[in-house]
Design a protein around this motif. Structure first.
Motif, PDB file in Angstrom:
ATOM      1  N   CYS A  76      10.243  17.427  14.767  1.00 33.80           N
ATOM      2  CA  CYS A  76       8.874  16.941  14.584  1.00 33.80           C
ATOM      3  C   CYS A  76       8.550  16.928  13.097  1.00 33.80           C
ATOM      4  O   CYS A  76       8.529  17.963  12.451  1.00 33.80           O
ATOM      5  CB  CYS A  76       7.886  17.835  15.327  1.00 33.80           C
ATOM      6  N   ASN A  78       5.829  16.392  11.710  1.00 30.78           N
ATOM      7  CA  ASN A  78       4.525  17.013  11.487  1.00 30.78           C
ATOM      8  C   ASN A  78       4.644  18.533  11.364  1.00 30.78           C
ATOM      9  O   ASN A  78       4.024  19.164  10.508  1.00 30.78           O
ATOM     10  CB  ASN A  78       3.595  16.625  12.644  1.00 30.78           C
ATOM     11  N   VAL A  83      11.334  21.126  17.712  1.00 33.40           N
ATOM     12  CA  VAL A  83      10.290  21.515  18.649  1.00 33.40           C
ATOM     13  C   VAL A  83      10.677  21.148  20.080  1.00 33.40           C
ATOM     14  O   VAL A  83      11.582  20.362  20.306  1.00 33.40           O
ATOM     15  CB  VAL A  83       8.948  20.810  18.322  1.00 33.40           C
ATOM     16  N   CYS A 102       2.245  20.475  18.253  1.00 29.74           N
ATOM     17  CA  CYS A 102       1.106  19.818  17.590  1.00 29.74           C
ATOM     18  C   CYS A 102       0.579  18.624  18.367  1.00 29.74           C
ATOM     19  O   CYS A 102      -0.385  18.009  17.950  1.00 29.74           O
ATOM     20  CB  CYS A 102       1.487  19.418  16.169  1.00 29.74           C
TER      21      CYS A 102
HETATM   22 ZN   LIG Z   1       4.859  18.985  15.986  1.00 27.33          ZN
END
Ligand SMILES: [Zn+2]
Length: 106
Positions: A76, A78, A83, A102
């Protein structure tokens, strides 16, 4: 029977076990039948190549070896790490993979 994998071609994944542990790469190919994936620049193996035609050079080349899909996790951007994947169903019925942390679409 084809089992659906949690990753698909073009995904960025992180290797979570084995000799390429911690490496990040793009999924080049998936084989749902074997439950394996090939990740760019990960799990490199030597392949012996035979010359197929005149002038061709045989020898040993480095190539990506297939690894079990259960040994990779989706990356991920972000969260900046590997993840778990969650699935989200939209009102119109389409499903999307999202980051379990997230909730960003992956
Ligand atoms: Zn994430």
């Amino acid at each position: 029977m084809n089992k659906k994998l949690h990753v698909k071609t073009g995904d960025t994944v992180v290797i979570i076990s084995g000799k390429s542990k911690g490496k990040k790469g793009k999924v080049l190919a998936v084989s749902p039948k074997e439950g394996k994936v090939i990740v760019e620049k990960c799990n490199m193996v030597h392949k012996h190549v035979k010359p197929r035609k005149m002038g061709d050079q045989g020898g040993i080349v480095d190539a990506e070896g297939a690894i079990y899909a259960c040994k990779v996790q989706l990356y991920c951007p972000n969260c900046n790490k590997a993840v778990r994947v969650a699935y989200k169903t939209y009102e119109d019925g389409t499903k999307a993979r999202v980051c379990a942390k997230c909730k960003e679409a992956l």
